[in-house]
Write an enzyme that holds these catalytic residues in place. Structure first.
Site, PDB file in Angstrom:
ATOM      1  CB  SER A 139      35.830  69.285  -6.164  1.00 31.09           C
ATOM      2  OG  SER A 139      36.960  69.417  -7.009  1.00 31.09           O
TER       3      SER A 139
ATOM      4  CG  HIS B  38      36.234  74.765  -2.395  1.00 33.66           C
ATOM      5  ND1 HIS B  38      37.100  73.714  -2.630  1.00 33.66           N
ATOM      6  CD2 HIS B  38      35.305  74.307  -1.510  1.00 33.66           C
ATOM      7  CE1 HIS B  38      36.715  72.665  -1.917  1.00 33.66           C
ATOM      8  NE2 HIS B  38      35.631  73.001  -1.222  1.00 33.66           N
ATOM      9  CB  CYS B  39      31.582  74.286  -6.087  1.00 34.62           C
ATOM     10  SG  CYS B  39      29.800  74.035  -6.095  1.00 34.62           S
ATOM     11  CB  VAL B  40      30.276  73.835  -0.333  1.00 37.83           C
ATOM     12  CG1 VAL B  40      31.324  74.770   0.239  1.00 37.83           C
ATOM     13  CG2 VAL B  40      29.000  74.608  -0.670  1.00 37.83           C
TER      14      VAL B  40
END
Length: 425
Positions: A282, A276-278
């Site tokens: 997303s 999960h890439c902040v």
């Protein structure tokens, strides 16, 4: 004084641009942002009477403020997330403060990454979603481009071809980001996993229970073909009739395909979940992993080229490789100091994303996702090399060429429709 009840929203009664449906389901208007705030009134009343506040009084007031902070929109006022505001205010203020003196620049450029990392670990520990990092990334890109146009281009050291190259890089980065935001490829329930349907009959009142044809009935689907209730199945997995095992997600209540994972931040299962890439708010999965990698490439190329142009303009007598470390005339003028400070800020951001890109390239070369690498380190099932940069699990590797071929040909049909402008955040 009795408060008037809010008028309920009728199905055929559209909202105007300044109206919205609040968190209680009532129809509200932006002009009434300071009216009927019972939580704030109660907190102020307790403060005036010198009574102790309730434990959740502050959070309730913040919830009301975040619900009423809106902007006019075509189909009703849109809610503005509070996490969007700090980057818009703090980033310009801190960069202009750092341009006043080189000692202030050292303090600010050291403290700013520290605050961002602290907020990242704070939100990551709570498993909560926030738009702070996406807002910071987008505003940093736009603000650096704005300073490039207003501070560097007027100096006359940048020609039209170089300006067009930077502008094209910014545009392509945004296009790649929009493609990444289409979705990571969520796991959906498949009809093939349904085992059977059982119909339960209930007799009508005062009727013979043996006559069930006229009775009430309801149907219940018996889970998956290999549901988690079957005997002999291990926790977190289900046993198939052919003896194989398939993962079962207790949160989404469905069977996960191989290499899929559940994201607790998004609350969904993602096909070939990487992480999960902040920075994009997303997940990175099977459907958007390639566009995510393309976004990193385009951003890094644009950033490195822009930094080189800024340093050549601010420190024309120095080599580009050494100008970032030694530029004696940078703080003689405030405009030069601001450009030099922004070049340093962009270099810090570029260094962090370059590290992320290197990790991604290594994982793709070994056909392992970031999630699988963390699980392998936790379970001690993978080999760690080069101080933890390389995690080789050996589970899906097909060789360097085969791994990259699989990565470049996956997920094309899983992409969702193109998002609207408001879906970007």
């Amino acid at each position: 004084m009795r408060k008037k009840a809010k008028r309920a929203l009728e199905p055929d009664d559209p909202l105007c641009c300044c109206e919205y449906v609040d968190r209680h389901g009532g129809r509200s208007h932006m002009a009434a942002c300071c009216c009927d705030c019972e939580d704030l009134d109660e907190a102020c009343d307790r403060w005036m009477k010198r009574e102790p506040q309730k434990p959740d009084s502050v959070s309730r007031v913040l919830t009301v403020i975040s619900d009423r902070l809106r902007v006019p929109w075509l189909s009703g006022a849109r809610r503005v997330d509070l996490s969007l505001i700090p980057p818009l205010l703090l980033l310009p203020a801190l960069l202009h403060l750092a341009a006043l003196h080189f000692l202030l620049g050292i303090v600010v450029l050291t403290a700013l990454p520290g605050m961002v990392l602290w907020y990242y670990y704070f939100t990551h520990r709570k498993k909560g979603r926030t738009l702070f990092f996406l807002s910071l990334a987008l505003f940093s890109l736009f603000y650096m481009y704005y300073l490039f146009l207003t501070e560097v281009v007027p100096r006359g050291d940048v020609d039209h071809l170089q300006l067009a190259a930077v502008t094209t890089g910014v545009a392509l980065t945004l296009i790649a980001l929009v493609r990444t935001k289409r979705g990571p490829g969520y796991v959906t329930a498949r009809p093939a996993d349904v085992h059977s349907t059982v119909t339960y009959h209930a007799p009508l009142p005062d009727k013979d229970p043996s006559h069930l044809n006229g009775g009430a009935r309801h149907q219940v689907l018996l889970g998956n073909r290999a549901g988690p209730v079957e005997l002999g199945a291990e926790p977190g997995s289900v046993e198939r009739r052919d003896g194989g095992k398939r993962n079962w997600c207790p949160f989404c209540k469905l069977v996960k395909p191989p290499r899929a994972g559940h994201c607790r931040i998004c609350g969904s299962c993602v096909l070939r979940l990487d992480h999960h890439c902040v920075w994009i708010n997303s997940c990175v999965g099977q459907a958007n992993h390639r566009s995510f990698l393309l976004t990193l490439f385009l951003f890094l190329l644009t950033s490195l080229y822009g930094i080189s142009l800024v340093l050549r303009s601010v420190c024309p007598r120095q080599n580009v490789m050494t100008a970032l470390l030694y530029c004696p005339d940078a703080y003689n003028h405030y405009s030069s100091a601001l450009c030099f400070t922004c070049a340093w800020y962009s270099s810090i951001v570029t260094g962090g994303l370059l590290h992320l890109l290197v990790i991604q390239l290594i994982n793709i070369s070994y056909n392992v996702t970031e999630r699988e690498a963390r699980l392998a380190l936790r379970d001690k099932t993978g080999r760690s090399q080069l101080w933890g940069l390389v995690i080789d699990t050996g589970a899906y590797s097909r060789g360097f060429r085969g791994n990259w071929t699989e990565f470049l040909t996956m997920g094309g049909a899983l992409e969702s429709p193109t998002p609207s402008v408001t879906d970007l955040v």
